[in-house]
Design a protein around this motif. Structure first.
Motif, short mmCIF file in Angstrom:
data_model
loop_
_atom_site.label_atom_id
_atom_site.label_comp_id
_atom_site.label_asym_id
_atom_site.label_seq_id
_atom_site.Cartn_x
_atom_site.Cartn_y
_atom_site.Cartn_z
N THR A 2 0.92 -1.01 0.06
CA THR A 2 0.03 -0.02 -0.04
C THR A 2 0.89 1.23 -0.17
N LEU A 3 1.88 1.24 0.75
CA LEU A 3 2.74 2.37 0.95
C LEU A 3 3.63 2.70 -0.85
N LEU A 4 3.93 1.55 -1.13
CA LEU A 4 4.91 1.54 -1.99
C LEU A 4 3.72 2.06 -3.63
N PHE A 5 2.80 1.66 -3.41
CA PHE A 5 1.68 2.07 -4.54
C PHE A 5 0.76 3.38 -4.15
N ALA A 6 1.18 4.11 -2.98
CA ALA A 6 0.36 5.10 -2.43
C ALA A 6 0.27 6.49 -3.49
#
Ligand SMILES: Nc1ncnc2c1ncn2[C@@H]1O[C@H](COP(=O)(O)OP(=O)(O)O)[C@@H](O)[C@H]1O
Ligand SMILES: [Mg+2]
Length: 328
Positions: free
Chosen positions: A324-328
Motif C-alpha cells: 500500500t505504501l509502495l503504491f500510495a
C-alpha cells in the motif's frame, strides 16, 4: 523530492499497462526481496496473475511469506492471483550441467576424441559465471512459458543482474562465432570423408542455434521499455546509493529499461521527538543529507520513499502494508 515531475510508483505503473517483467536490484540488505514481494502483492491486487520468482540462492521468499514456496510455483495464501517460486538453484545448475555433458559426450564421439566428458564438464562448469548463466536460462525459461500476466523477479544482490543481461549480447556474439567454426569444421569433415555421407544431424549445432535464438528473444523482451522495468532500491546511505548509481549507468549503457529508484528504510523525522536518543537524531540528520543527494542524483527517477518499520517485513499482512505504501 521533485514532486512536480517525478512519477510515483503508481503513476509509473499506470503509464505502463503492458508491463510484464519487473526486477529489483540494489546492494544486499536494502530490501529488494521485500519490495519485490510488495510489488507482486500490489500487482496481484490490481487483478493481474502474478508470479513472484526468486533466483536468489539465499532462501528468502519462503521466510518472508511464512510459507514454503521452494522448488515450484505455489499459490500465496491470502493473496489471490499471486504465486511465488523460490527457484532451486542447485537443481537448476545440475540440470544445466547434465545438458552440457550430453552435448560434450556427443561432440567427443563426433570428433573422435578420446576422453571423458566429465573432465570437460567440470572445467566448463566450475565457475560462478556458469552458475549465473544457468540461473539466467532458468529465468528466461520461466518467462517464455508465459503462464502469468506479470513476473516479479527478485534478482541476485550483485552486479549479476546487469551482467546477466549483458551476457545475452556476449552470448550471441560467442554463439555466432562458435556456429561459424562448427560450420567450417563440418564442411572440412565432409570434404575429408571418403564415404561422403550426407550431412549428419548435429546436436551441438542445434543446441547453439537454439541457445542463441533464446538469448535473442530474451533480449528483445528485456530491453522493451513497455514490458520490462528494473527498479533500484537504496537506503538514504552512502554505499547503497553508490551501488545503484553504478547499476543505473550500466543499465543505461545496455539499453535496459529503468523503472526508477525506491528509497527504503527512511526514518520519519516527525516520529522522532526532541527527547530521542542522540543516536537516533544523528541518524535522522544523516538520512536527511542523503535524501538530498538522492534527489540530486536520481530526482525524477524516485518512485517511492518507504519508512523504516518497527519490525522486519514478514508475513502477508505486513507485505500488504508495504504494498500500500509502495503504491500510495
Ligand atoms: N522498510 C523496512 N523496515 C524495516 N525492515 C525492513 C524494511 N525493508 C526491509 N526490511 C528488512 O530488512 C531485511 C533485509 O531486507 P531484504 O528484502 O531481505 O533485503 P535484500 O533482499 O535487498 O537483501 C529483512 O529482514 C527485511 O524484513
Ligand atoms: Mg533478497
Amino acid at each position: 523530492m521533485n514532486a512536480q515531475t517525478a512519477l510515483s510508483m503508481r503513476e509509473f505503473v499506470d503509464s505502463k499497462p503492458n508491463l510484464k517483467y519487473v526486477f529489483f536490484g540494489g546492494k544486499g540488505g536494502v530490501g529488494k526481496t521485500v519490495l519485490a514481494g510488495a510489488a507482486a502483492v500490489a500487482f496481484a491486487q490490481r487483478g493481474k496473475r502474478v508470479l513472484l520468482a526468486s533466483t536468489n540462492p539465499v532462501h528468502s521468499l519462503s521466510g518472508m511469506l511464512g510459507q514454503d514456496v521452494f522448488g515450484k510455483a505455489t499459490p500465496v495464501e491470502g493473496v489471490p492471483n499471486l504465486w511465488a517460486h523460490e527457484i532451486d538453484t542447485r537443481e537448476t545448475i545440475e540440470r544445466s550441467k547434465q545438458e552440457i555433458k550430453e552435448k560434450i559426450e556427443w561432440f567427443l564421439k563426433y570428433a573422435e576424441i578420446k576422453g571423458r566428458a566429465d573432465e570437460f564438464v567440470e572445467s566448463a562448469t566450475m565457475n560462478p559465471a556458469f552458475e549465473e548463466s544457468a540461473m539466467f536460462e532458468n529465468m528466461i525459461e520461466i518467462m517464455f512459458k508465459d503462464e502469468y500476466d506479470l513476473y516479479v523477479f527478485d534478482t541476485a544482490p550483485t552486479a549479476n543482474a546487469r551482467r546477466l543481461l549483458g551476457m545475452s549480447s556476449v552470448y550471441s556474439l560467442w554463439v555466432n562465432k562458435m556456429m561459424q567454426s562448427r560450420k567450417e569444421a563440418q564442411q572440412l569433415k565432409l570434404q575429408l570423408s571418403f564415404s561422403r555421407k550426407k550431412e549428419e544431424k548435429d546436436p551441438l549445432m542445434e543446441y547453439l542455434i537454439n541457445f542463441r535464438d533464446r538469448m535473442e528473444r530474451a533480449k528483445v523482451l528485456l530491453t522493451d521499455p513497455e514490458k520490462t522495468a528494473f527498479f533500484f532500491v537504496t537506503l538514504p546511505e552512502a554505499l547503497p546509493i553508490a551501488v545503484i548509481r553504478r547499476f543505473i549507468n550500466w543499465f543505461e549503457e545496455f539499453g535496459i529499461p529503468i523503472g526508477g529508484v525506491i528509497v527504503n528504510m527512511r526514518i520519519d523525522p516527525n516520529q522522532v521527538s526532541e527527547q530521542a536518543d542522540e543516536f537516533v537524531k544523528n541518524r535522522v540528520k544523516m538520512q536527511a543529507e542523503y535524501m538530498e543527494e538522492i534527489d540530486k542524483l536520481f530526482g525524477t527517477m524516485v518512485r517511492a520513499v518507504l519508512p523504516l518499520f518497527e519490525t522486519e517485513v514478514r508475513g502477508v499482512p505486513m507485505l500488504k502494508r508495504t504494498a500500500t505504501l509502495l503504491f500510495a
